[in-house]
Design a protein around this motif. Structure first.
Motif, short mmCIF file in Angstrom:
data_model
loop_
_atom_site.label_atom_id
_atom_site.label_comp_id
_atom_site.label_asym_id
_atom_site.label_seq_id
_atom_site.Cartn_x
_atom_site.Cartn_y
_atom_site.Cartn_z
N LEU A 280 0.86 -1.19 0.00
CA LEU A 280 0.00 0.00 0.00
C LEU A 280 0.89 1.23 0.00
O LEU A 280 1.73 1.41 0.88
N ASN A 281 0.70 2.09 -1.00
CA ASN A 281 1.47 3.33 -1.12
C ASN A 281 0.57 4.51 -0.76
O ASN A 281 -0.38 4.82 -1.49
N LEU A 282 0.88 5.15 0.38
CA LEU A 282 0.12 6.32 0.84
C LEU A 282 1.02 7.55 0.89
O LEU A 282 0.78 8.46 1.68
N SER A 283 2.03 7.61 0.05
CA SER A 283 2.95 8.75 0.03
C SER A 283 2.22 10.02 -0.42
O SER A 283 1.34 9.99 -1.27
N LYS A 284 2.61 11.14 0.19
CA LYS A 284 2.09 12.45 -0.19
C LYS A 284 0.56 12.48 -0.20
O LYS A 284 -0.06 13.03 -1.12
N THR A 285 -0.04 11.92 0.84
CA THR A 285 -1.49 11.94 0.97
C THR A 285 -1.94 12.82 2.13
O THR A 285 -3.14 12.90 2.40
N GLY A 286 -0.99 13.45 2.82
CA GLY A 286 -1.33 14.33 3.93
C GLY A 286 -1.60 13.61 5.24
O GLY A 286 -2.09 14.23 6.20
N LEU A 287 -1.26 12.34 5.34
CA LEU A 287 -1.56 11.57 6.55
C LEU A 287 -0.71 12.05 7.73
O LEU A 287 0.48 12.32 7.60
N SER A 288 -1.35 12.11 8.88
CA SER A 288 -0.63 12.41 10.12
C SER A 288 -0.92 11.37 11.20
O SER A 288 -0.23 11.34 12.22
N ASP A 289 -1.88 10.49 10.95
CA ASP A 289 -2.26 9.54 12.00
C ASP A 289 -2.84 8.27 11.39
O ASP A 289 -3.47 8.30 10.33
#
Length: 521
Positions: A280-289
């Motif tokens: 799963l690639n969640l790069s540069k999605t704004g996730l903080s938590d």
């Protein structure tokens, strides 16, 4: 807007069709006259709104609408291309007039491509892949001709073409019965009116790339029944925000790329039940938590049961408890967490990596680098020492507080593995004091028993290369011939390799009073 005397025949179904103009792509939204000018105009909405001039209106009259207030333009039909069919594009890309080509000066890369075209010219039916990147494909062409011409294609690249409907894509792929991979990136495709009618068309498809297609997650779920065997789905840089649970679809998915989408982070768990998802690639999605509240600290979550590789680069993760949550993932062995805001007390990025390794016990690869046993050992020992004082204050050996356990879920298991830290190790080092910390090290020479041990005080930050330089001056043995190992008072009888000249003594967890064994060939 001026008058263009050149008029080309415009397709009857021009509205909704994709066109190219001056190297840019657009969708036709209007066909007709625009008074007070004469002649026919096309009103287009550009993929890149910066290319446009207005919102589809002219002198107070609204001819069409755009999502962006300056995403539209009027252009003459002679300025645009409606593209070509699949077979025409194949011939344009893969067939060349040899005399014409050889008479021209061409680059080496172009020459290789053309020579390859000559080879394939006589045997389209054997092509395993067809690459029509930006070839302006708009549809299949004559019925059944694709099946006759390129029947064995397994990979089809249609990046940046002029297909406007999923029905057009289906008309191509239904003639490619062995198709396993399809790239439709940089397209704008209208959703099919009847998804169920196309389920068999993509039944062998395993890899689908839909980068930069301006798709939302509901649109993906609406189309997903067409891809019953899909394993790899690339959705980079779309218009995906809030994720919903993919009930009954995408259940065969092994790899999902959602990078460069502004995700609603609480919705990420909506895809946590995908049973086969491994990457799963969640790069540069704004996730903080990320939280897996179904599992207590130090326990395993039932979410993402097959996830092995998680990519979280370039996000806004600042809290170490997020890393503790990641440690709950039962199958996670590979993590990429570059360019976040995780900090260590000493401000050293290498310490951040050590904390990541220590906190996620099952990791084998961090940020693309394999974690060797000595790396893990060093990271875990340092972690024990770094939080040893806090552990004692929280209750130590008797029963640490629940707050300490929630902040350091692996601490007790690490003490079981290595033993509790000694009192002299509990003092928390001052920030950036590592370079000033001196270690008393005894160099011994097991292959030369007559040589007396040498005792030196060296900074913990000293790299092995400089240690070998020191030994060269003492022993007159070339540094390249030296082989170093060390033994620790904590693990008597065990000899640890010092196998990298660029690592520091502290990296190998060499401590005050340890022995370094020096051998040479």
């Amino acid at each position: 807007m001026g008058v263009d005397q050149m008029e080309l025949e415009v397709p009857e179904d021009a509205v909704g069709r994709r066109v190219s103009c001056g190297g840019e792509h657009a969708t036709v939204r209007f066909v007709g006259p625009v008074p007070p000018t004469t002649g026919l105009w096309l009103g287009v909405e550009w993929d890149d709104p910066e290319r446009g001039k207005h919102d589809g209106s002219h002198e107070g009259v609204q001819y069409f609408t755009c999502r962006h207030p300056k995403g539209g333009s009027f252009v003459r039909p002679a300025k645009v291309s409606f593209g070509v069919d699949y077979l025409t594009a194949v011939q344009q890309v893969y067939l060349f007039d040899s005399e014409e080509v050889l008479s021209e000066e061409i680059s080496v890369s172009s020459k290789k491509r053309m020579e390859w075209g000559f080879i394939k010219e006589r045997s389209f039916e054997t092509l395993p892949s067809v690459l029509l990147n930006k070839a302006e494909v708009n549809g299949p062409g004559a019925d059944g001709e694709i099946r006759k011409t390129t029947p064995n294609v397994k990979w089809l690249d249609l990046y940046g073409n002029l297909l406007s409907r999923w029905e057009d894509v289906a008309a191509i792929t239904q003639q490619l019965e062995q198709l396993e991979g399809l790239d439709l990136s940089n397209s704008r495709l209208c959703l099919p009116s009847d998804v169920s009618a196309h389920c068999q068309v993509f039944c062998s498809l395993k890899v689908l790339i839909l980068m930069k297609c301006d798709l939302t997650w509901p649109q993906i779920l609406e189309c997903a029944p067409m891809w019953p065997q899909l394993e790899d789905l690339y959705l980079d840089e779309n218009n995906i925000t809030e994720l919903q649970r993919p009930d009954g679809v995408l259940q065969s998915l092994k790899s999902l790329n959602l990078s460069l989408n502004s995700l609603v982070q609480d919705s990420v768990l909506s895809i946590a039940a995908l049973p086969r998802l491994e990457q799963l690639n969640l790069s540069k999605t704004g996730l903080s938590d990320l939280r897996f509240d179904d599992a207590a600290p130090g326990c395993q979550t039932a979410m993402f049961p097959a996830l092995k590789n998680l990519i979280l680069d370039h996000n806004n993760i600042t809290e170490w408890r997020v890393v503790d949550e990641l440690a709950k993932l039962p199958s996670l062995v590979q993590l990429s967490c570059r360019s976040n805001c995780l900090l260590s007390s000493d401000g050293n990025p290498k310490t951040v990596d050590q904390l990541l390794i220590a906190k996620v016990g099952q990791l084998a690869i961090l940020n693309g680098v394999q974690i060797h046993p000595e790396d893990r050992r060093g990271a875990e020992l340092d972690y024990i020492k770094m939080f040893g004082e806090e552990w004692l204050k929280a209750g130590g050996r008797s029963q640490p507080s629940s707050q300490f356990i929630s902040q350091h879920p692996r601490y007790l298991s690490l003490i079981d593995k290595y033993g509790a830290p000694e009192e002299g190790e509990l003092k928390k080092p001052e920030p950036f004091a590592l370079k000033n910390q001196l270690l008393k090290i005894t160099f011994v020479f097991p292959d030369d028993p007559e040589r007396k041990p040498i005792e030196k005080k060296l900074p913990a930050s000293m790299v092995v290369q400089k240690v070998k330089g020191l030994l060269y001056r003492l022993l007159k043995v070339p540094a390249a011939d030296l082989k170093l190992t060390y033994t620790s008072l904590k693990m008597v009888g065990t000899e640890f390799d010092i196998d990298s000249d660029l690592k520091t003594l502290q990296f190998y967890s060499i401590e005050n009073g340890d022995q370094v064994l020096v051998r040479w060939s």
